[in-house]
Design an enzyme around this catalytic site. Structure first.
Site, PDB file in Angstrom:
ATOM      1  N   GLY A  66       5.716   0.114   6.225  1.00  0.00           N
ATOM      2  CA  GLY A  66       6.000   1.226   7.139  1.00  0.00           C
ATOM      3  C   GLY A  66       4.788   1.606   7.981  1.00  0.00           C
TER       4      GLY A  66
ATOM      5  N   ASN B 154     -44.096  -1.669   6.928  1.00  0.00           N
ATOM      6  CA  ASN B 154     -43.588  -2.940   6.407  1.00  0.00           C
ATOM      7  C   ASN B 154     -42.977  -3.816   7.472  1.00  0.00           C
ATOM      8  OD1 ASN B 154     -41.510  -1.071   6.738  1.00  0.00           O
ATOM      9  ND2 ASN B 154     -40.270  -1.950   5.106  1.00  0.00           N
TER      10      ASN B 154
ATOM     11  N   GLY C 171      14.062  -0.564   6.848  1.00  0.00           N
ATOM     12  CA  GLY C 171      14.355   0.275   5.686  1.00  0.00           C
ATOM     13  C   GLY C 171      13.814  -0.325   4.393  1.00  0.00           C
TER      14      GLY C 171
ATOM     15  N   ASP D  29       2.961   4.243  -0.686  1.00  0.00           N
ATOM     16  CA  ASP D  29       2.510   5.601  -0.352  1.00  0.00           C
ATOM     17  C   ASP D  29       2.695   6.563  -1.530  1.00  0.00           C
ATOM     18  OD1 ASP D  29       5.274   5.784  -0.259  1.00  0.00           O
ATOM     19  OD2 ASP D  29       5.350   6.919   1.623  1.00  0.00           O
TER      20      ASP D  29
ATOM     21  N   ARG E 224       4.045   9.793  10.747  1.00  0.00           N
ATOM     22  CA  ARG E 224       3.630  11.188  10.533  1.00  0.00           C
ATOM     23  C   ARG E 224       2.130  11.340  10.279  1.00  0.00           C
ATOM     24  NH1 ARG E 224       8.410  12.148   6.230  1.00  0.00           N
ATOM     25  NH2 ARG E 224       8.293   9.870   6.230  1.00  0.00           N
TER      26      ARG E 224
ATOM     27  N   LYS F 133     -37.298   2.334  -0.169  1.00  0.00           N
ATOM     28  CA  LYS F 133     -36.383   1.223   0.134  1.00  0.00           C
ATOM     29  C   LYS F 133     -36.874  -0.049  -0.532  1.00  0.00           C
ATOM     30  CE  LYS F 133     -36.273  -2.147   2.742  1.00  0.00           C
ATOM     31  NZ  LYS F 133     -36.652  -3.058   3.834  1.00  0.00           N
TER      32      LYS F 133
HETATM   33  C1  UD1 Z   1      11.604   7.184   0.179  1.00  0.00           C
HETATM   34  C2  UD1 Z   1      12.967   7.138  -0.529  1.00  0.00           C
HETATM   35  C3  UD1 Z   1      13.300   8.535  -1.061  1.00  0.00           C
HETATM   36  C4  UD1 Z   1      12.194   8.994  -2.005  1.00  0.00           C
HETATM   37  C5  UD1 Z   1      10.808   8.902  -1.325  1.00  0.00           C
HETATM   38  C6  UD1 Z   1       9.737   9.104  -2.384  1.00  0.00           C
HETATM   39  C7  UD1 Z   1      14.342   5.425   0.556  1.00  0.00           C
HETATM   40  C8  UD1 Z   1      15.445   5.169   1.524  1.00  0.00           C
HETATM   41  N1  UD1 Z   1      13.990   6.693   0.403  1.00  0.00           N
HETATM   42  O1  UD1 Z   1      11.731   8.042   1.299  1.00  0.00           O
HETATM   43  O2  UD1 Z   1      14.536   8.499  -1.768  1.00  0.00           O
HETATM   44  O3  UD1 Z   1      12.455  10.326  -2.407  1.00  0.00           O
HETATM   45  O4  UD1 Z   1      10.601   7.603  -0.745  1.00  0.00           O
HETATM   46  O5  UD1 Z   1       8.438   9.116  -1.827  1.00  0.00           O
HETATM   47  O6  UD1 Z   1      13.861   4.498  -0.066  1.00  0.00           O
HETATM   48  N2  UD1 Z   1       8.694   0.833   3.828  1.00  0.00           N
HETATM   49  C9  UD1 Z   1       8.707  -0.517   4.111  1.00  0.00           C
HETATM   50  N3  UD1 Z   1       9.586  -0.993   5.020  1.00  0.00           N
HETATM   51  C10 UD1 Z   1      10.491  -0.189   5.633  1.00  0.00           C
HETATM   52  C11 UD1 Z   1      10.485   1.185   5.335  1.00  0.00           C
HETATM   53  C12 UD1 Z   1       9.574   1.676   4.419  1.00  0.00           C
HETATM   54  O7  UD1 Z   1       7.905  -1.295   3.580  1.00  0.00           O
HETATM   55  O8  UD1 Z   1      11.267  -0.724   6.437  1.00  0.00           O
HETATM   56  C13 UD1 Z   1       7.711   1.344   2.837  1.00  0.00           C
HETATM   57  C14 UD1 Z   1       6.749   2.347   3.415  1.00  0.00           C
HETATM   58  O9  UD1 Z   1       5.565   1.702   3.881  1.00  0.00           O
HETATM   59  C15 UD1 Z   1       6.457   3.256   2.244  1.00  0.00           C
HETATM   60  C16 UD1 Z   1       7.727   3.175   1.402  1.00  0.00           C
HETATM   61  O10 UD1 Z   1       8.405   2.021   1.818  1.00  0.00           O
HETATM   62  O11 UD1 Z   1       5.356   2.790   1.492  1.00  0.00           O
HETATM   63  C17 UD1 Z   1       8.599   4.414   1.548  1.00  0.00           C
HETATM   64  O12 UD1 Z   1       8.952   4.552   2.905  1.00  0.00           O
HETATM   65  P1  UD1 Z   1       9.086   5.975   3.610  1.00  0.00           P
HETATM   66  O13 UD1 Z   1       9.531   5.751   5.000  1.00  0.00           O
HETATM   67  O14 UD1 Z   1       7.860   6.772   3.390  1.00  0.00           O
HETATM   68  O15 UD1 Z   1      10.313   6.596   2.769  1.00  0.00           O
HETATM   69  P2  UD1 Z   1      10.618   8.145   2.496  1.00  0.00           P
HETATM   70  O16 UD1 Z   1      11.311   8.710   3.671  1.00  0.00           O
HETATM   71  O17 UD1 Z   1       9.427   8.822   1.998  1.00  0.00           O
HETATM   72 CA    CA Z   2       7.269   8.307   1.735  1.00  0.00          CA
END
Ligand code: UD1
Ligand code: CA
Length: 455
Positions: free
Chosen positions: A11, A384, A78, A102, A15, A349
């Site tokens: 992702g 030095n 997603g 994250d 934000r 140093k």
């Molecule tokens: C997600 C969960 C939510 C949970 C929350 C917890 C889903 C749909 N939702 O929401 O239920 O409560 O985490 O923190 O899973 N990422 C990818 N590829 C993508 C999208 C995201 O690798 O296409 C990765 C992001 O880099 C991140 C993680 O997945 O590390 C979560 O993505 P993020 O968009 O932050 O999901 P949330 O909206 O926080």
């Molecule tokens: Ca998240």
């Protein structure tokens, strides 16, 4: 059964409002993703898979020190689509543990329990109850308390929004089932994404047991989406480290004002004053005291040494009972024997200073080997660098160097020598003698000061 871990890290993290991908934002001095990989490795899986996308090679390069199987998610469609990218690498019988890049504070014991719950054929979910569940996916249970599905914030009904049990993103199950459910995902939701969370409803439809493990440790489930979350995670992390140090018997004047960006090991009766930052691998022996506002990186400090306020120390080794600072700056590859004293505004140093020697004020000692019992007067400088190359200075045992001296390297000062104050020493000075270099002092008598011109 073989364990495989997949970490979602593709992702963008819009934000964060940053050009740095979210998973590379620093927590305690290293990327969020590195924290997740560290706990993943502690699970000893057959492989750790990371799905990357936004930021591309930047993410891979930052994790070059880790043993990872990388899977590119070219378009971020997603979390379900993200897991799909790694799916071909899994074998039907593997247990797959999904982590989010994250969610960096997740703890080892929790993951072990979750994998245990996944057992032979269940879907294990890590959930948590939050006072403010805003932004998280909600855990929907039926009348008997069985988990039915997860609903994302943006897809909730007003009733569902009241649910305080949320999805942490961490789940575990057999690869065969996960693959089946993931290939059945659709994007009929408010964000038009393939949600990983929808596998729960598929598991329920397939009558596969869904076990939710509700952790009481809210901090470990903290998901980081913006800089405010990042700062909050930093304070959770700080508290975790401070609690550990306090339980080990370390005195922390203020547990909210210590930063440990790496590994800090402490002996008995260590005292750490306010606002100290430790970076990398730092070891403090018994009875070591660190004054306020110090920054100490990759350094070992032996028993009883005191670091006074406002010192910056990197890659050094102090013997026992040294007295350092205040305001000392110790640069890499510096070694100190027992009882060495460094005073204020002293820079060292790449030097070795033996037992009991003192550099008390306003001096620069670089590329120097100094014996025992040496006294370096205020304002002494080892010259030095000739503009092209660095040169070494050797100062033997029991030398006394007068204040304001410049030692033009390469140079050896013999054992027991005394150097007169204010000298510019350009040749070796013999042992047990006084060597000095100094312009003759003279006085112009009856000298008239210039007068200011009339305008
Ligand atoms: C997600 C969960 C939510 C949970 C929350 C917890 C889903 C749909 N939702 O929401 O239920 O409560 O985490 O923190 O899973 N990422 C990818 N590829 C993508 C999208 C995201 O690798 O296409 C990765 C992001 O880099 C991140 C993680 O997945 O590390 C979560 O993505 P993020 O968009 O932050 O999901 P949330 O909206 O926080
Ligand atoms: Ca998240």
């Amino acid at each position: 059964m073989q364990l495989r871990i997949v970490i979602l890290a593709a992702g963008r993290g819009t934000r964060m409002r940053s050009s740095l991908p979210k998973v590379l934002q620093p927590l305690a001095g290293r990327p969020l993703l590195d924290h997740v990989i560290e706990v993943a490795e502690a699970m000893a899986p057959v492989a750790t898979h990371v799905v990357y996308g936004f930021g591309g090679d930047q993410v891979k390069d930052a994790m070059a020190h880790r043993d990872i199987e990388w899977h590119e998610q070219a378009e971020q469609l997603g979390t379900g689509h993200a897991v799909a990218q790694a799916m071909p690498a899994f074998h039907a019988n593997d247990v797959v543990l999904v982590l989010y890049g994250d969610v960096p504070l997740i703890e080892l014991e929790t993951l072990q329990q979750l994998v245990h719950l996944a057992g032979e054929n269940a879907l294990a979910l890590l959930t948590v109850r939050l006072d403010n569940p805003y932004g998280y996916g909600r855990i929907v249970r039926d009348g008997r308390g069985q988990v039915q599905c997860i609903v994302e914030e943006k897809d909730t009904t007003p009733e569902e929004r009241q649910i305080t049990e949320v999805n942490t993103g961490v789940m575990a199950c057999r690869a065969a089932s996960l693959g089946k459910w993931i290939s059945a995902l659709d994007k009929n939701n408010s964000q038009g994404e393939y949600y990983l969370t929808d596998v729960v409803a598929h598991a329920v439809a397939d009558e596969v047991p869904v076990h939710a493990f509700v952790t009481a440790n809210v901090e470990e489930t903290f998901g980081i989406n913006d800089k405010k979350h990042l700062a909050e995670a930093e304070s959770h992390y700080r508290k975790r480290i401070a609690d550990r140090l306090l339980s080990e018997g370390v005195t922390l004047v203020d547990p909210t004002r210590i930063d440990v960006r790496g590994d800090l090991t402490c002996g008995q009766d260590v005292y750490i004053d306010a606002n100290v930052t430790f970076i990398g691998d730092v070891k403090l022996g018994d009875g070591v005291q660190v004054g306020p506002n110090c920054v100490i990186r990759d350094t070992q400090i032996e028993d009883g040494t005191i670091i006074y306020p406002n010192c910056v120390i990197e890659e050094a080794h102090f013997g026992p009972r040294c007295l350092i600072g205040p305001f000392a700056r110790v640069r890499p590859q510096s070694y100190f024997g027992s009882g060495v004293k460094l005073g204020n505004f002293v820079e060292i140093k790449k030097s070795a200073i033996a037992k009991g020697s003192k550099v008390n004020h306003l001096s620069y000692i670089g590329d120097t080997t100094m014996g025992q019992g040496v006294n370096v007067g205020a304002g002494t400088i080892t010259c030095n660098y000739d503009g092209m190359n660095k040169h070494e200075t050797t100062i033997k045992d029991d030398v006394f160097i007068g204040s304001g001296t410049q030692l033009v390297a390469p140079l050896t000062i013999g054992e027991g020598a005394t150097i007169g104050a204010g000298s510019v020493i350009t040749h070796d000075a013999p042992a047990e003698s006084l060597t000095l270099e100094r312009g003759k002092q003279f006085t112009v008598e009856h000298w008239k000061k210039p007068k200011k011109k009339a305008k």
